[in-house]
Design a protein around this motif. Structure first.
Motif, PDB file in Angstrom:
ATOM      1  N   UNK A   1      24.754  42.699  55.548  1.00 55.18           N
ATOM      2  CA  UNK A   1      25.774  43.502  54.876  1.00 55.18           C
ATOM      3  C   UNK A   1      26.495  42.641  53.851  1.00 55.18           C
ATOM      4  N   UNK A   2      26.905  43.254  52.772  1.00 56.85           N
ATOM      5  CA  UNK A   2      27.586  42.548  51.689  1.00 56.85           C
ATOM      6  C   UNK A   2      28.560  43.502  51.024  1.00 56.85           C
ATOM      7  N   UNK A   3      29.814  43.059  50.937  1.00 56.87           N
ATOM      8  CA  UNK A   3      30.876  43.868  50.341  1.00 56.87           C
ATOM      9  C   UNK A   3      31.329  43.209  49.049  1.00 56.87           C
ATOM     10  N   UNK A   4      31.314  43.980  47.980  1.00 58.28           N
ATOM     11  CA  UNK A   4      31.734  43.450  46.694  1.00 58.28           C
ATOM     12  C   UNK A   4      33.222  43.092  46.700  1.00 58.28           C
ATOM     13  N   UNK A   5      34.044  43.877  47.370  1.00 58.91           N
ATOM     14  CA  UNK A   5      35.482  43.608  47.427  1.00 58.91           C
ATOM     15  C   UNK A   5      35.775  42.347  48.234  1.00 58.91           C
ATOM     16  N   UNK A   6      35.083  42.202  49.377  1.00 55.87           N
ATOM     17  CA  UNK A   6      35.275  40.990  50.185  1.00 55.87           C
ATOM     18  C   UNK A   6      34.819  39.751  49.429  1.00 55.87           C
ATOM     19  N   UNK A   7      33.743  39.883  48.643  1.00 56.20           N
ATOM     20  CA  UNK A   7      33.277  38.751  47.846  1.00 56.20           C
ATOM     21  C   UNK A   7      34.339  38.330  46.830  1.00 56.20           C
ATOM     22  N   UNK A   8      34.936  39.295  46.158  1.00 57.32           N
ATOM     23  CA  UNK A   8      35.974  38.957  45.182  1.00 57.32           C
ATOM     24  C   UNK A   8      37.176  38.305  45.827  1.00 57.32           C
ATOM     25  N   UNK A   9      37.603  38.842  46.976  1.00 57.85           N
ATOM     26  CA  UNK A   9      38.738  38.241  47.683  1.00 57.85           C
ATOM     27  C   UNK A   9      38.412  36.808  48.111  1.00 57.85           C
ATOM     28  N   UNK A  10      37.218  36.592  48.637  1.00 58.93           N
ATOM     29  CA  UNK A  10      36.821  35.255  49.089  1.00 58.93           C
ATOM     30  C   UNK A  10      36.677  34.293  47.911  1.00 58.93           C
ATOM     31  N   UNK A  11      36.234  34.801  46.771  1.00 58.33           N
ATOM     32  CA  UNK A  11      36.070  33.955  45.592  1.00 58.33           C
ATOM     33  C   UNK A  11      37.412  33.393  45.130  1.00 58.33           C
ATOM     34  N   UNK A  12      38.409  34.251  45.001  1.00 58.70           N
ATOM     35  CA  UNK A  12      39.722  33.774  44.562  1.00 58.70           C
ATOM     36  C   UNK A  12      40.398  32.933  45.644  1.00 58.70           C
ATOM     37  N   UNK A  13      40.163  33.257  46.917  1.00 61.70           N
ATOM     38  CA  UNK A  13      40.710  32.427  47.998  1.00 61.70           C
ATOM     39  C   UNK A  13      40.095  31.027  47.965  1.00 61.70           C
ATOM     40  N   UNK A  14      38.794  30.945  47.652  1.00 60.92           N
ATOM     41  CA  UNK A  14      38.145  29.636  47.557  1.00 60.92           C
ATOM     42  C   UNK A  14      38.722  28.822  46.395  1.00 60.92           C
ATOM     43  N   UNK A  15      39.019  29.485  45.273  1.00 55.61           N
ATOM     44  CA  UNK A  15      39.622  28.767  44.147  1.00 55.61           C
ATOM     45  C   UNK A  15      41.012  28.271  44.514  1.00 55.61           C
ATOM     46  N   UNK A  16      41.759  29.046  45.293  1.00 47.26           N
ATOM     47  CA  UNK A  16      43.069  28.593  45.754  1.00 47.26           C
ATOM     48  C   UNK A  16      42.935  27.406  46.699  1.00 47.26           C
ATOM     49  N   UNK A  17      41.949  27.456  47.594  1.00 42.76           N
ATOM     50  CA  UNK A  17      41.740  26.329  48.510  1.00 42.76           C
ATOM     51  C   UNK A  17      41.341  25.067  47.746  1.00 42.76           C
ATOM     52  N   UNK A  18      40.589  25.233  46.653  1.00 42.94           N
ATOM     53  CA  UNK A  18      40.218  24.075  45.839  1.00 42.94           C
ATOM     54  C   UNK A  18      41.459  23.429  45.225  1.00 42.94           C
ATOM     55  N   UNK A  19      42.402  24.253  44.766  1.00 40.77           N
ATOM     56  CA  UNK A  19      43.642  23.703  44.222  1.00 40.77           C
ATOM     57  C   UNK A  19      44.491  23.062  45.323  1.00 40.77           C
ATOM     58  N   UNK A  20      44.424  23.603  46.532  1.00 39.27           N
ATOM     59  CA  UNK A  20      45.180  23.001  47.639  1.00 39.27           C
ATOM     60  C   UNK A  20      44.612  21.629  48.005  1.00 39.27           C
ATOM     61  N   UNK A  21      43.317  21.447  47.842  1.00 41.04           N
ATOM     62  CA  UNK A  21      42.735  20.115  48.045  1.00 41.04           C
ATOM     63  C   UNK A  21      43.326  19.123  47.050  1.00 41.04           C
ATOM     64  N   UNK A  22      43.446  19.551  45.806  1.00 44.38           N
ATOM     65  CA  UNK A  22      44.023  18.677  44.778  1.00 44.38           C
ATOM     66  C   UNK A  22      45.503  18.421  45.042  1.00 44.38           C
ATOM     67  N   UNK A  23      46.208  19.413  45.563  1.00 45.68           N
ATOM     68  CA  UNK A  23      47.620  19.223  45.922  1.00 45.68           C
ATOM     69  C   UNK A  23      47.740  18.189  47.027  1.00 45.68           C
ATOM     70  N   UNK A  24      46.879  18.275  48.038  1.00 45.90           N
ATOM     71  CA  UNK A  24      46.902  17.286  49.120  1.00 45.90           C
ATOM     72  C   UNK A  24      46.616  15.887  48.585  1.00 45.90           C
ATOM     73  N   UNK A  25      45.741  15.787  47.592  1.00 41.19           N
ATOM     74  CA  UNK A  25      45.447  14.494  46.987  1.00 41.19           C
ATOM     75  C   UNK A  25      46.674  13.939  46.253  1.00 41.19           C
ATOM     76  N   UNK A  26      47.394  14.802  45.540  1.00 37.38           N
ATOM     77  CA  UNK A  26      48.601  14.351  44.845  1.00 37.38           C
ATOM     78  C   UNK A  26      49.675  13.923  45.842  1.00 37.38           C
ATOM     79  N   UNK A  27      49.787  14.630  46.944  1.00 41.44           N
ATOM     80  CA  UNK A  27      50.767  14.248  47.961  1.00 41.44           C
ATOM     81  C   UNK A  27      50.391  12.915  48.595  1.00 41.44           C
ATOM     82  N   UNK A  28      49.097  12.680  48.739  1.00 40.18           N
ATOM     83  CA  UNK A  28      48.673  11.373  49.261  1.00 40.18           C
ATOM     84  C   UNK A  28      49.057  10.260  48.291  1.00 40.18           C
ATOM     85  N   UNK A  29      48.894  10.502  46.986  1.00 46.14           N
ATOM     86  CA  UNK A  29      49.318   9.508  45.992  1.00 46.14           C
ATOM     87  C   UNK A  29      50.809   9.210  46.117  1.00 46.14           C
TER      88      UNK A  29
END
Length: 519
Positions: A152-180
């Motif tokens: 099964x594949x939902x186009x709406x769930x894919x879009x939600x997961x895509x933007x959530x993944x981009x947010x998680x990628x930015x959170x990784x960079x935020x954690x890196x800045x906090x480590x600095x």
């Protein structure tokens, strides 16, 4: 003799009451659970386990401890820095897990169904409504096993997961800045504590000698007062000055006594393993004061970790707006499944199903304006925070630069005073040896010399702390990639190289990339 089906029915008849009894007992146990406080042995066991983990793979100090090694040990072993590294690792893990949410769902299921009686049904005429003349019929087996492999594949769930993944990628960079930023605070604290320990070790012998000499002179003055050799006022004034000097010396001793504990905590060393420290070169690099402020501002606005974090938060808010808008679109899903059942009454026991579905939440349109306003407010808030952070970074840069200039001047004055007091102490010692001065004069001058030397080290520590603040504001704090796996000696060399780069007094060229700068 019982048939196989009769035996199975008898067995299942016995199992049903047993399963019901187990369920009732389980629910009763859940309802009777009570809070269980920790015992002293459990707390002690947890403390010992944590202590062993903190000291795991920590290399002991061999020889004298240098500033570069102290910073390297703090970067590699400090508990707070390890916490920031783990937060970054968790953020990376969330990103990896979120990427899998964009994939289609492939689900394998299997089930077993049992009835204690046959599924018997009747039928009636669809026109007259009269029952059919035939006998009731059985259309399903009592025991059936079903299996299914579905896609099964939902186009709406894919879009939600895509933007959530981009947010998680930015959170990784935020954690890196906090480590600095955590490394910057750590290096600043290590520098301050290191110079305090150096001052303590350099002044310890003079402090003990002067305190002993002051105590001996105080006893002589008290003896002279009891024997009434001189006027009562003169011994009392003599004792008063000695006591003031002793109080000052003891205050200095108390101030320096905790420095080694602070350094040991920062470097994750046992309190008794700090050992002898190597005093670094006391010169300060004032070449940074000649760098144009406009150039420093431009560099800080690109590399400062707080400002970079605010930019990432702004991107997360923008992605949240897109996720909100995506909820307003209809959901389209596709599915494909391979199914099988061993029901004896089915003519086709294996089959495939294909389908497509579109859904739309009509009531969701009512909340759409409010959701959009909330998303826009989040973006506006992130933009305002970024602008406020930008102004704060520029202000911090000017303040840090001014503090560094003032600290350098204060160190020059404190160093000159310490040198004068040192020469005065030498002359007073010579005069006391020639019996031209009293012990009180020597104790007073030695106390003044110790105090001026302490102030010199304090001014030097403040100057290095100001340099650390300026480095952090510029985004030039010590940042060593892969420090967790790097051997301590290699990390120490990397720290030394980073500090030498700072001593050159020049800003590195920026390429506009997202790479973290290293000082």
């Amino acid at each position: 003799m019982k048939t196989t089906s009769q035996q199975q029915s008898s067995f299942l008849g016995l199992m049903r009451p047993l399963a019901l009894s187990v369920a009732v007992i389980g629910l009763s146990a859940c309802a009777s659970l009570q809070p269980q406080p920790l015992s002293n042995s459990e707390v002690q066991k947890a403390v010992q386990a944590d202590k062993q983990l903190l000291q795991k793979d920590v290399e002991p100090v061999s020889g004298s401890l240098t500033l570069e090694e102290a910073i390297a040990r703090a970067i590699k072993y400090n508990a707070d820095r390890r916490l920031r590294a783990m937060e970054e690792a968790v953020a990376v893990g969330n990103l990896e897990v979120g990427n899998f949410d964009m994939l289609p769902r492939i689900v394998a299921t299997a089930g077993y169904h049992d009835r204690d009686s046959d599924l018997i049904s009747r039928s009636k005429d669809s026109v007259t409504g009269s029952p059919s003349l035939g006998h009731p019929y059985v259309s399903s087996s009592r025991q059936t096993t079903t299996t299914e492999l579905g896609f099964s594949w939902s186009l709406l769930d894919f879009g939600q997961s895509y933007y959530a993944a981009k947010q998680n990628a930015d959170r990784v960079l935020i954690a890196s800045e906090r480590r600095r930023k955590a490394i910057h605070n750590l290096v600043q604290d290590v520098r301050t504590a290191y110079w305090r320990v150096v001052a303590s070790q350099q002044l310890r012998g003079a402090l003990q000698t002067t305190i002993s000499e002051a105590e001996a002179a105080l006893n002589d003055a008290r003896t002279a007062e009891k024997e009434k050799i001189r006027s009562p006022l003169e011994p009392l004034r003599y004792q008063r000055q000695l006591l003031e000097n002793l109080r000052l010396l003891e205050t200095i001793d108390q101030e320096l006594s905790s420095a080694s504990i602070e350094l040991a905590t920062l470097t994750n060393l046992p309190f008794m393993q700090v050992g002898k420290l190597v005093e670094p070169n006391a010169t300060l690099n004032t070449a940074w004061l000649n760098t144009p402020v406009e150039k420093m501002e431009a560099f800080a606005l690109q590399q400062n970790p707080d400002l970079r974090e605010s930019v990432y938060n702004g991107r997360i808010a923008q992605q949240e707006t897109r996720r909100t808008m995506l909820k307003l679109f209809p959901g389209i899903s596709f599915n494909y499944a391979i199914k099988h059942s061993n029901d004896a009454y089915l003519i086709n026991q294996g089959w495939t199903e294909t389908g497509a579905q579109i859904s739309f939440n009509l009531l969701g349109l009512l909340s759409a304006p409010a959701q959009m306003r909330l998303a826009d407010a989040g973006v506006a808030l992130a933009d305002q925070k970024r602008m406020a952070t930008q102004m704060a970074v520029v202000s911090q840069l000017h303040i840090a630069r001014l503090q560094y200039a003032n600290a350098a001047k204060q160190f020059e004055r404190a160093d000159a005073i310490a040198q004068v007091d040192k020469r005065l102490s030498e002359h007073v010692n010579n005069q006391v040896a020639a019996e031209k001065q009293t012990k009180l004069e020597r104790v007073s001058q030695q106390t003044a010399s110790i105090l001026s030397t302490l102030r010199r080290y304090q001014a030097l520590s403040n100057a290095h702390a100001a340099a650390s603040r300026l480095q952090a504001t510029l985004g030039l704090e010590v940042s060593i990639q892969g420090s967790d796996k790097m051997p301590l000696r290699e990390l120490q060399q990397a720290v030394a190289k980073s500090l030498q780069t700072w001593e050159q007094g020049q800003l590195p060229e920026t390429t506009g990339s997202a790479e973290q700068p290293q000082s």
